[in-house]
Write a protein that holds these residues in place. Structure first.
Motif, PDB file in Angstrom:
ATOM      1  N   SER A  31      -4.824  -2.869  -4.224  1.00  0.00           N
ATOM      2  CA  SER A  31      -5.878  -2.250  -3.953  1.00  0.00           C
ATOM      3  C   SER A  31      -5.619  -0.837  -3.590  1.00  0.00           C
ATOM      4  O   SER A  31      -6.583  -0.147  -3.331  1.00  0.00           O
ATOM      5  CB  SER A  31      -6.305  -3.156  -2.655  1.00  0.00           C
ATOM      6  N   ALA A  32      -4.313  -0.460  -3.570  1.00  0.00           N
ATOM      7  CA  ALA A  32      -3.759   0.908  -2.981  1.00  0.00           C
ATOM      8  C   ALA A  32      -4.283   1.838  -3.817  1.00  0.00           C
ATOM      9  O   ALA A  32      -4.953   2.932  -3.366  1.00  0.00           O
ATOM     10  CB  ALA A  32      -2.336   0.825  -2.672  1.00  0.00           C
ATOM     11  N   VAL A  71       0.811  -1.469   0.008  1.00  0.00           N
ATOM     12  CA  VAL A  71       0.058  -0.119   0.054  1.00  0.00           C
ATOM     13  C   VAL A  71       0.781   1.367  -0.040  1.00  0.00           C
ATOM     14  O   VAL A  71       0.702   2.124  -0.887  1.00  0.00           O
ATOM     15  CB  VAL A  71      -1.055  -0.167   1.044  1.00  0.00           C
ATOM     16  N   TYR A  72       1.880   1.265   0.774  1.00  0.00           N
ATOM     17  CA  TYR A  72       2.618   2.648   1.148  1.00  0.00           C
ATOM     18  C   TYR A  72       3.308   2.740  -0.313  1.00  0.00           C
ATOM     19  O   TYR A  72       3.579   3.990  -0.619  1.00  0.00           O
ATOM     20  CB  TYR A  72       3.661   2.369   2.199  1.00  0.00           C
ATOM     21  N   LEU A  95      -8.021   2.471  -3.246  1.00  0.00           N
ATOM     22  CA  LEU A  95      -8.482   3.118  -2.021  1.00  0.00           C
ATOM     23  C   LEU A  95      -8.179   4.624  -2.140  1.00  0.00           C
ATOM     24  O   LEU A  95      -8.980   5.349  -1.456  1.00  0.00           O
ATOM     25  CB  LEU A  95      -7.786   2.312  -0.941  1.00  0.00           C
ATOM     26  N   GLY A 115      -1.444  -5.673  -1.520  1.00  0.00           N
ATOM     27  CA  GLY A 115      -1.613  -4.103  -1.069  1.00  0.00           C
ATOM     28  C   GLY A 115      -1.387  -3.208  -2.294  1.00  0.00           C
ATOM     29  O   GLY A 115      -2.200  -2.144  -2.345  1.00  0.00           O
ATOM     30  N   SER A 116      -0.819  -3.806  -3.117  1.00  0.00           N
ATOM     31  CA  SER A 116      -0.618  -2.800  -4.378  1.00  0.00           C
ATOM     32  C   SER A 116      -1.615  -2.622  -5.344  1.00  0.00           C
ATOM     33  O   SER A 116      -1.880  -1.729  -5.704  1.00  0.00           O
ATOM     34  CB  SER A 116       0.711  -3.128  -5.049  1.00  0.00           C
ATOM     35  N   PRO A 155      -6.250   4.533   2.140  1.00  0.00           N
ATOM     36  CA  PRO A 155      -5.279   3.477   2.277  1.00  0.00           C
ATOM     37  C   PRO A 155      -4.509   3.332   3.713  1.00  0.00           C
ATOM     38  O   PRO A 155      -4.159   2.359   4.147  1.00  0.00           O
ATOM     39  CB  PRO A 155      -4.364   3.956   1.016  1.00  0.00           C
ATOM     40  N   ALA A 192      -4.346  -0.170   5.603  1.00  0.00           N
ATOM     41  CA  ALA A 192      -3.112  -0.755   5.804  1.00  0.00           C
ATOM     42  C   ALA A 192      -2.992  -0.923   7.402  1.00  0.00           C
ATOM     43  O   ALA A 192      -2.426  -1.908   7.750  1.00  0.00           O
ATOM     44  CB  ALA A 192      -2.051   0.004   5.227  1.00  0.00           C
TER      45      ALA A 192
END
Length: 261
Positions: free
Chosen positions: A214-215, A90-91, A218, A211-212, A226, A230
């Motif tokens: 969905s980020a 996500v980050y 989001l 995570g990537s 996000p 997370a």
């Protein structure tokens, strides 16, 4: 090894921010050159690989079963790793977008990555020291849980210097996770360690992919979404690992050293 990798994270974003002034393609060209140079240095340092003997090849086919403690430890590390992977994924996607909403330039965005990596380099040696002396299970758990709690603060900050300061604190807490997790896994798993590391690596890469993916969606809902998702993932997987961490037990007594004549 963790410190060496994080050293690259310090220099890389800052250099990338400077190179971006000459065009985005310059960043990719310079990255390719750096990777090729690193590959050449590694090849020269490793030298020729010795061919395994027939006996060594036969022994490699023998698969020893993991002990019950090793399976519980591996399960715990996999669960923790999934939480970490989701957060990283996500980050990695939304951090630059988030910094853009604050008005950050390419150089400032690169600097924010470097400042995040700096405490990782400084604190990782102490984290390794701590993992050799304290209970590695709860160092890893505490690192993930506390790091997760910092993420939801970012959406409420509008100052770039404050964001970077919070990132330094987050990175310092983050630095305790990897040494503790690696040391705990290698101490608990006495056989097929490469396979165990492969399982953990698969969990990390899969979670990062999730995570990537969905980020972006989001972030489209709202810049803060996000961070909240997370953080929730980090907390859920941190506490989800607790039963296996408790079942695996603490560190075993050190094995006696074999002294050669």
């Amino acid at each position: 090894l963790s410190g060496a990798r994080q050293s690259g994270l310090i220099a890389g974003p800052a250099i990338g921010g400077l190179l971006a002034v000459f065009g985005r393609s310059t960043v990719f060209v310079a990255t390719g050159i750096a990777l090729a140079a690193a590959a050449l240095v590694a090849a020269a340092a490793l030298g020729p690989t010795a061919r395994p003997t027939a006996r060594a090849g036969a022994d490699a086919l023998v698969r020893q079963a993991w002990s019950p403690r090793a399976r519980r430890a591996l399960l715990a590390i996999v669960v923790l790793t999934i939480g970490i992977g989701v957060m990283i994924g996500v980050y990695d996607v939304i951090w630059s977008l988030y910094m853009r909403t604050l008005g950050a330039s390419d150089f400032v965005i690169g600097l924010s990555f470097s400042l995040f990596a700096l405490p990782l380099v400084i604190a990782t040696p102490f984290a390794g020291w701590a993992s050799d002396r304290w209970d590695r299970r709860w160092l890893a758990f505490g690192s993930l849980a506390l790091t997760s709690l910092i993420g939801p603060i970012y959406p409420f900050i509008g100052s770039i210097p404050l964001v970077m300061t919070l990132g330094v604190l987050e990175a310092t807490l983050w630095s305790f996770s990897e040494p503790a997790m690696n040391a705990f896994l290698m101490e608990a798993v006495r056989e097929r360690r490469g396979e165990a590391q492969g399982v953990v690596g698969t969990a990390l890469n899969g979670a990062m992919a999730v995570g990537s993916l969905s980020a972006g969606a989001l972030f489209a809902i709202g810049p803060g979404v996000p961070f909240f998702v997370a953080a929730a993932a980090g907390i859920v997987f941190a506490f989800g690992a607790v039963p296996a961490l408790r079942a695996a037990g603490g560190r075993l007594s050190a094995e006696p050293e074999v002294v050669s004549a």
